[in-house]
Design an enzyme around this catalytic site. Structure first.
Site, PDB file in Angstrom:
ATOM      1  N   ARG A   1       0.850  -1.193   0.000  1.00 14.99           N
ATOM      2  CA  ARG A   1       0.000   0.000   0.000  1.00 14.99           C
ATOM      3  C   ARG A   1       0.884   1.240   0.000  1.00 14.99           C
ATOM      4  NH1 ARG A   1      -2.391   3.055   4.583  1.00 14.99           N
ATOM      5  NH2 ARG A   1      -3.967   4.432   3.670  1.00 14.99           N
TER       6      ARG A   1
ATOM      7  N   HIS B   1      -2.872  11.016   0.434  1.00 11.00           N
ATOM      8  CA  HIS B   1      -2.345  10.764   1.791  1.00 11.00           C
ATOM      9  C   HIS B   1      -1.721  12.048   2.302  1.00 11.00           C
ATOM     10  CE1 HIS B   1      -0.770   7.437   4.646  1.00 11.00           C
ATOM     11  NE2 HIS B   1      -0.489   8.591   5.210  1.00 11.00           N
TER      12      HIS B   1
ATOM     13  N   GLU C   1      -7.229   8.699   6.029  1.00  7.10           N
ATOM     14  CA  GLU C   1      -7.420   9.360   7.322  1.00  7.10           C
ATOM     15  C   GLU C   1      -7.823  10.841   7.212  1.00  7.10           C
ATOM     16  OE1 GLU C   1      -4.346   8.717  10.145  1.00  7.10           O
ATOM     17  OE2 GLU C   1      -4.520   6.565  10.010  1.00  7.10           O
TER      18      GLU C   1
ATOM     19  N   ASN D   1      -7.280   2.075   9.845  1.00  7.88           N
ATOM     20  CA  ASN D   1      -5.961   2.229  10.458  1.00  7.88           C
ATOM     21  C   ASN D   1      -6.161   2.243  11.971  1.00  7.88           C
ATOM     22  OD1 ASN D   1      -5.137   2.537   7.852  1.00  7.88           O
ATOM     23  ND2 ASN D   1      -4.540   4.676   8.016  1.00  7.88           N
TER      24      ASN D   1
ATOM     25  N   TYR E   1      -4.213   2.096  15.778  1.00  7.01           N
ATOM     26  CA  TYR E   1      -2.973   2.208  16.537  1.00  7.01           C
ATOM     27  C   TYR E   1      -3.160   2.022  18.028  1.00  7.01           C
ATOM     28  CZ  TYR E   1      -0.571   3.505  12.314  1.00  7.01           C
ATOM     29  OH  TYR E   1      -0.040   3.465  11.057  1.00  7.01           O
TER      30      TYR E   1
ATOM     31  N   GLU F   1      -3.426   0.052   8.127  1.00  6.97           N
ATOM     32  CA  GLU F   1      -2.240   0.437   8.906  1.00  6.97           C
ATOM     33  C   GLU F   1      -2.365  -0.060  10.334  1.00  6.97           C
ATOM     34  OE1 GLU F   1      -1.131   4.573   8.943  1.00  6.97           O
ATOM     35  OE2 GLU F   1      -1.664   4.820   6.829  1.00  6.97           O
TER      36      GLU F   1
HETATM   37  N1  8P5 Z   1      -3.698  10.374  19.911  1.00  2.00           N
HETATM   38  N2  8P5 Z   1      -3.979   9.621  19.115  1.00  2.00           N
HETATM   39  N3  8P5 Z   1      -4.368   8.954  18.426  1.00  2.00           N
HETATM   40  C1  8P5 Z   1      -4.173   8.091  17.379  1.00  2.00           C
HETATM   41  C2  8P5 Z   1      -4.622   8.802  16.145  1.00  2.00           C
HETATM   42  C3  8P5 Z   1      -3.665   8.411  15.110  1.00  2.00           C
HETATM   43  C4  8P5 Z   1      -3.725   9.402  14.013  1.00  2.00           C
HETATM   44  N4  8P5 Z   1      -2.554   9.231  13.165  1.00  2.00           N
HETATM   45  C5  8P5 Z   1      -2.443   8.189  12.387  1.00  2.00           C
HETATM   46  O1  8P5 Z   1      -3.232   7.295  12.367  1.00  2.00           O
HETATM   47  C6  8P5 Z   1      -1.244   8.150  11.486  1.00  2.00           C
HETATM   48  C7  8P5 Z   1      -1.369   7.347  10.315  1.00  2.00           C
HETATM   49  C8  8P5 Z   1      -0.900   7.922   8.986  1.00  2.00           C
HETATM   50  O2  8P5 Z   1      -1.641   7.365   7.912  1.00  2.00           O
HETATM   51  C9  8P5 Z   1       0.589   7.650   8.745  1.00  2.00           C
HETATM   52  O3  8P5 Z   1       1.029   8.457   7.674  1.00  2.00           O
HETATM   53  C10 8P5 Z   1       1.380   7.910  10.025  1.00  2.00           C
HETATM   54  O4  8P5 Z   1       2.769   7.802   9.776  1.00  2.00           O
HETATM   55  C11 8P5 Z   1       0.934   6.872  11.046  1.00  2.00           C
HETATM   56  C12 8P5 Z   1       1.759   6.936  12.333  1.00  2.00           C
HETATM   57  O5  8P5 Z   1       1.468   8.139  13.016  1.00  2.00           O
HETATM   58  C13 8P5 Z   1      -0.519   6.976  11.345  1.00  2.00           C
END
Ligand code: 8P5
Length: 449
Positions: free
Chosen positions: A79, A123, A168, A293, A295, A353
């Site tokens: 991806r 993105h 996102e 996604n 986390y 993700e």
């Molecule tokens: N507080 N808190 N909460 C969690 C909310 C997470 C929001 N950020 C993402 O999901 C980003 C996504 C992005 O696509 C990628 O480009 C980023 O590198 C990753 C890592 O950061 C994740």
């Protein structure tokens, strides 16, 4: 007692993910126009350590080497995202053939090695030329995005089986328009809802364009972070409901239900527009899948001083937190997937993700960098997926974030999510122990867990 089998369904799709500005470098090469992230990263004070995507992982030039790394993992899919301004330097109109050619070469390299391309159209790196025309605040962006999407579908849909319109949108509006920590760095409770709405209008227009030109699958990718009340006090429960609507429903609801949750008017008050009813005929389109996604979770309490949610996350005692300050909470992944199915129906889902940033002492043994905390995170979250599948969730695949250590947006290069370590001074890639585990997971379809 026999070990539980974590074997995943036959045909489960295993991949890894990246994004253009975070790995490519060469942002202005070969006729590319600047994006808002190229502009933001060169704005003093915006980026940790003054880091920028000028070089990043140098993937624009090293993509063949990186496809070899994907092959070494046995990935089924990769991806990646397309830098809109490489292909359309002004965002609309003139196509830059060299920009298009890069993505065509990348796709061909992937296919040559049996790796399915999964392309994300947006993105976060909006062409700066469109931001100058209002960007996500200009309702015309739905047409600009559809024009760009059509260019990409006509060029690559013969070889790209899976597309996503947006990655996102919540981060774009919360970070880029409400709090200002991300590009384009605005701080406005009036702009954020408008940008959010136009993102979903554009996504809908992109899906409509795909229905006219595409032959495979298209979807949209949301970050979902389950919210749990800090206590059973009514004010904490209400704050949790607001936080959930704001992050987890604000974008999926207009896309999949054709409406907004009532909490958004409660949150934004007079700053919440009265959107035209016809707009939801555009935002709501049939999708072939949704990417989620995941986390972490948030435990939420009422906080009258926190704007605009009047809710704040509560750090949990005796829990492991990642370098980005996110609690390791794999049950939240299972809960997210079962909630999503319950609210939106049995739509095919991918985890597009999932990953963790931990500091790894630079100990390399037999060519592998040990990263026990990241390996533990992966094991736990794949186990959580297995629970969701057993509960009846229609989960089709998983993409690890990320293939490579890369530019973690305004946090710079210090937050390392990669399966492969990147020495940004030499561009040397080194597999981490998590990469070795992931390769075994893919080869055994989860049985090694
Ligand atoms: N507080 N808190 N909460 C969690 C909310 C997470 C929001 N950020 C993402 O999901 C980003 C996504 C992005 O696509 C990628 O480009 C980023 O590198 C990753 C890592 O950061 C994740």
């Amino acid at each position: 007692m026999s070990r539980p089998s974590f074997r995943f369904p036959d045909g489960f799709h295993w991949g890894a993910a990246t994004s253009a500005y975070q790995i490519e470098g060469s942002p202005l090469a070969d006729g590319a126009g600047p994006s808002i992230w190229q502009r933001f990263a060169h704005t003093p004070g915006m980026m940790a350590n003054g880091d920028t995507g000028d070089v990043a992982c140098d993937h624009y030039r090293r993509y063949r080497e990186d496809v070899q790394l994907m092959k070494a993992l046995g990935l089924h899919g990769y991806r990646f995202s397309i830098n809109w301004a490489r292909v359309l330097p002004e965002g609309t109109g003139r196509v830059n053939p060299k920009g298009l050619d890069f993505y065509s070469r990348l796709v061909d390299e992937l296919l040559e090695h049996g790796i399915a391309p999964n392309a994300t159209l947006f993105h976060w790196d909006l062409p700066a030329a469109l931001d100058d025309r209002g960007g996500w605040l200009n309702r015309d962006i739905a047409h600009w995005f559809a024009e760009y999407a059509e260019v990409m579908f006509k060029a690559l849909d013969d070889r790209v089986p899976r597309w996503s319109t947006l990655n996102e949108p919540w981060v774009v509006t919360d970070g880029g328009y409400l709090h200002g920590a991300l590009a384009p760095g605005h701080r406005s409770k009036y702009e954020a809802p408008l940008a959010a709405h136009n993102l979903m209008r554009a996504s809908g227009a992109g899906i409509q364009a795909y229905r006219a030109h595409g032959r495979h699958e298209i979807g949209v990718v949301f970050n979902i972070e389950p919210k749990y009340p800090h206590s059973d006090r009514a004010e904490d429960v209400a704050a949790t409901r607001r936080a959930h609507a704001y992050m987890n429903q604000q974008f999926a609801d207009p896309a999949l239900l054709g409406s907004y949750p009532p909490e958004l008017k409660e949150i934004f008050g007079d700053a919440w527009p009265d959107f035209p009813a016809d707009d939801f005929k555009l935002t709501k389109q049939k999708v072939d899948f949704v990417g989620i996604n995941y986390y972490t979770r948030a435990v939420v309490k009422h906080d009258p001083n926190q704007y605009p949610l009047q809710a704040t996350p509560v750090r949990q005692p005796n829990r492991t937190y990642t370098e980005t300050g996110w609690e390791v909470f794999e049950q939240g992944l299972t809960d997210t997937l079962t909630w999503f199915k319950q609210r939106y129906g049995d739509i095919p889902l991918y985890i597009t993700e999932n990953g963790s940033a931990f500091y790894d002492p630079p100990v390399v043994e037999n060519g592998v960098l040990d990263d026990p905390l990241r390996t533990s995170y992966l094991r736990k979250h794949l186990g959580a997926l297995h629970k969701a599948i057993a509960a009846g969730v229609n989960l089709k695949g998983y993409y690890a974030w990320s293939l490579l250590d890369n530019l973690e947006w305004s946090l710079g290069f210090s937050k390392r999510f990669g399966l492969y370590h990147v020495d940004f001074a030499t561009q040397q890639r080194t597999p981490k122990a998590t990469a070795k585990l992931y390769a075994q997971v893919i080869a055994s379809n989860g049985s090694v867990l």
